[in-house]
Design a protein around this motif. Sequence first.
Motif, PDB file in Angstrom:
ATOM      1  N   LEU A 122       9.783  11.582   5.485  1.00  9.51           N
ATOM      2  CA  LEU A 122       9.290  11.843   4.139  1.00  9.51           C
ATOM      3  C   LEU A 122      10.250  12.776   3.419  1.00  9.51           C
ATOM      4  O   LEU A 122      10.749  13.739   4.015  1.00  9.51           O
ATOM      5  CB  LEU A 122       7.903  12.481   4.175  1.00  9.51           C
ATOM      6  CG  LEU A 122       6.721  11.543   4.397  1.00  9.51           C
ATOM      7  CD1 LEU A 122       6.738  10.906   5.768  1.00  9.51           C
ATOM      8  CD2 LEU A 122       5.419  12.274   4.156  1.00  9.51           C
ATOM      9  N   VAL A 174      -0.023   7.530   1.421  1.00 10.25           N
ATOM     10  CA  VAL A 174       1.102   7.828   2.315  1.00 10.25           C
ATOM     11  C   VAL A 174       0.595   8.320   3.664  1.00 10.25           C
ATOM     12  O   VAL A 174       1.163   7.993   4.710  1.00 10.25           O
ATOM     13  CB  VAL A 174       2.083   8.821   1.657  1.00 10.25           C
ATOM     14  CG1 VAL A 174       3.133   9.294   2.640  1.00 10.25           C
ATOM     15  CG2 VAL A 174       2.748   8.170   0.434  1.00 10.25           C
ATOM     16  N   ILE A 197       9.241  15.831   7.652  1.00 15.03           N
ATOM     17  CA  ILE A 197       9.038  15.989   6.216  1.00 15.03           C
ATOM     18  C   ILE A 197      10.096  16.946   5.681  1.00 15.03           C
ATOM     19  O   ILE A 197      10.251  18.054   6.194  1.00 15.03           O
ATOM     20  CB  ILE A 197       7.633  16.532   5.911  1.00 15.03           C
ATOM     21  CG1 ILE A 197       6.569  15.621   6.531  1.00 15.03           C
ATOM     22  CG2 ILE A 197       7.428  16.700   4.412  1.00 15.03           C
ATOM     23  CD1 ILE A 197       5.177  16.219   6.539  1.00 15.03           C
ATOM     24  N   TYR A 230       2.927  16.069  -0.996  1.00 10.30           N
ATOM     25  CA  TYR A 230       2.233  15.602   0.201  1.00 10.30           C
ATOM     26  C   TYR A 230       1.260  16.694   0.600  1.00 10.30           C
ATOM     27  O   TYR A 230       1.092  17.687  -0.110  1.00 10.30           O
ATOM     28  CB  TYR A 230       3.249  15.282   1.308  1.00 10.30           C
ATOM     29  CG  TYR A 230       2.684  14.510   2.478  1.00 10.30           C
ATOM     30  CD1 TYR A 230       2.091  13.269   2.301  1.00 10.30           C
ATOM     31  CD2 TYR A 230       2.733  15.023   3.768  1.00 10.30           C
ATOM     32  CE1 TYR A 230       1.566  12.551   3.368  1.00 10.30           C
ATOM     33  CE2 TYR A 230       2.225  14.315   4.837  1.00 10.30           C
ATOM     34  CZ  TYR A 230       1.636  13.080   4.629  1.00 10.30           C
ATOM     35  OH  TYR A 230       1.129  12.371   5.690  1.00 10.30           O
TER      36      TYR A 230
END
Length: 173
Positions: free
Chosen positions: A37, A21, A57, A10
Amino acid sequence: MNILLVLPWYKPAIGGVVRGVSQLVARLPQRGIGLTLLLQGPYEAPIELGVDNGCRIFGFNTRVPMVEGHRLKSLLGYMAYRGRTIATLHRFLQEHKIDAVNVHYPSGQYVYFAALREQHKYPLMLSFHGSDIRLQFDTGGINQRAFARLIRTADAITAVSNDLLAQVARRVP
C-alpha cells in the motif's frame, strides 16, 4: 504477482475506500497475491508506516499539480518536484517488484503512475468510490488535465456501483 494499491488514506480512517481496500488486504494474500500500500503523506521519500495482514504500508507525497488558494506556489512546487517524484516512484516500483498498480479514489495527484506506466508497462487500474469522480471532474486547469491523462492511460476502471461506472464512462474526456 505483486500489486501496489495507491490511496489517499487507510486505517485508522474509516469509510468506503478503507473498507474496500481492507477487504483486498484480507483476501488477496491468501491467494498468493502480494500487496503493498502507498498512502498520500507529507514524506519526501517513501517511508514504511506499518503492516496489515502481511502487507507493507508506505507513505509518500504525491503532490497535486495545483492547490486552490495557493495556485502559483503549488504549481511551482509540482513542477520542481515532478522529475524527482517520478524517479523516486520508479525506484519504489522496482525495489518492491510491482507487477500492477491499482489507484483507489483517483485524482490528478496520481498522474505520476500514468507516466511511469509508459516505462514499466504494468497494468494500471483505477477504482472509483463515489465523490472522487465528482470532485475531480469539477476541478479545472492542470488538475483536471492530469486526472484525464490518468483515466486515458488506465487499462481498467472499476467502481463501487454500476451507476458510478456509467458516470465515469460519460465523463471520460
